[in-house]
Write an enzyme that holds these catalytic residues in place. Structure first.
Site, mmCIF file in Angstrom:
data_model
loop_
_atom_site.group_PDB
_atom_site.id
_atom_site.type_symbol
_atom_site.label_atom_id
_atom_site.label_comp_id
_atom_site.label_asym_id
_atom_site.label_seq_id
_atom_site.Cartn_x
_atom_site.Cartn_y
_atom_site.Cartn_z
ATOM 1 N N SER A 1 0.822 -1.198 0.000
ATOM 2 C CA SER A 1 0.000 0.000 0.000
ATOM 3 C C SER A 1 0.866 1.262 0.000
ATOM 4 C CB SER A 1 -0.957 -0.032 1.192
ATOM 5 O OG SER A 1 -1.980 0.919 1.061
ATOM 6 N N ASP B 1 -10.823 -5.187 -3.701
ATOM 7 C CA ASP B 1 -10.087 -4.364 -2.745
ATOM 8 C C ASP B 1 -10.855 -3.068 -2.540
ATOM 9 O OD1 ASP B 1 -8.304 -2.692 -1.397
ATOM 10 O OD2 ASP B 1 -6.556 -3.407 -2.478
ATOM 11 N N HIS C 1 -7.479 -5.806 1.047
ATOM 12 C CA HIS C 1 -6.345 -4.926 0.803
ATOM 13 C C HIS C 1 -5.035 -5.451 1.406
ATOM 14 C CE1 HIS C 1 -4.561 -1.141 -0.383
ATOM 15 N NE2 HIS C 1 -4.166 -0.861 0.851
#
Length: 263
Positions: free
Chosen positions: A94, A216, A244
């Site tokens: 991320s 996601d 995620h």
């Protein structure tokens, strides 16, 4: 050594090659506990915490310094310099995927390749770009976080994690969020969710793997496809995993994907 303590750097494993793992927003190096050990027989494994999270030196967090992901990229480069590392494989989840990309642009020789787990260069929709959120959505999210960080963590962790049939995963992520100082969490959230690094993506010199989950809530499939199209040297894998955080919810599939890429 001060740099390594600042970022709570741990070293383990063996081998001539090095793999560096960095976590996403609200997490810490323990997020990789089901993935990193799989590489320790053949790789030197480095794990770190971003300043403000996990076991990092909280006193080193200055909101004026850490007002962009570039500051975290600078930290990463300082860690690699302290360890005298070049040609490392960097695995970032991320926000850390962007951190690794920015660091690779600044000092390409430090990186052999990047593994980007659920990356998003920009969360906000813009013209023909689908980030997943309107600006109003992001402003509302930040407003709720400001008003009640613990409540935000409780409600958002299961959404971010996905896998509603495995609520223990959401609980694990919630616990990680709740270990973060609320003031730091609020400041970092603005940096992460309002960032726009689309202009930097085509400048990334490193061979890259984009790992995109099939569902996601933060980084939809359209974002992963955009990254694949705009990174100059990218491979793309649409995973069977959902949510995620596939390194937490689907570690075996994540490990297999990384192994194929670095083989």
């Amino acid at each position: 050594m001060d740099v390594l303590r600042r970022n709570n750097v741990t070293l383990s494993g063996q081998g001539s090659r090095t793999m560096v793992f960095a976590h996403g927003y609200g997490c810490d190096l323990t997020a990789w506990r089901a993935v990193a050990p799989a590489f320790m027989n053949d790789w030197r494994v480095v794990l770190l915490d971003h300043v403000g999270f996990g076991g990092s030196d909280i006193s080193a967090f200055d909101p004026e310094r850490y007002d962009s992901l570039g500051a975290y990229a600078d930290d990463l480069l300082e860690v690699l310099e302290a360890l005298e590392l070049n040609d490392a494989v960097f695995v970032g989840h991320s926000m850390a995927a962007n951190v690794g990309m920015l660091a690779a642009i600044a000092q390409p020789s430090r990186f052999a390749s990047l593994v980007m787990v659920c990356p998003s260069p920009c969360f906000v929709d813009d013209a023909d770009y689908t980030g997943g959120f309107s600006r109003e959505d992001v402003d509302d999210l930040l407003e709720v976080l400001d008003a009640n960080f613990l409540g935000w963590s409780r409600s958002m962790a299961p959404v971010i994690m996905g896998n509603q049939d495995r609520p223990e995963l959401g609980t694990t992520l919630e616990s990680s969020f709740c270990r973060t100082d609320p003031d730091i969490a609020r400041a970092a959230a603005r940096v992460v969710f309002l960032a726009d690094h689309r202009a930097e993506v085509p400048r990334c010199p490193a061979r890259s793997l984009v790992l995109q989950t099939s569902s996601d809530a933060l980084a939809p499939v359209a974002v992963g496809e955009w990254m694949h199209q705009h990174l100059p040297h990218a491979e793309y894998q649409l995973m069977n995993a959902t949510g995620h955080c596939p390194h937490m919810s689907a570690p075996e599939e994540t490990i297999a994907a990384i192994r194929r890429f670095v083989a």
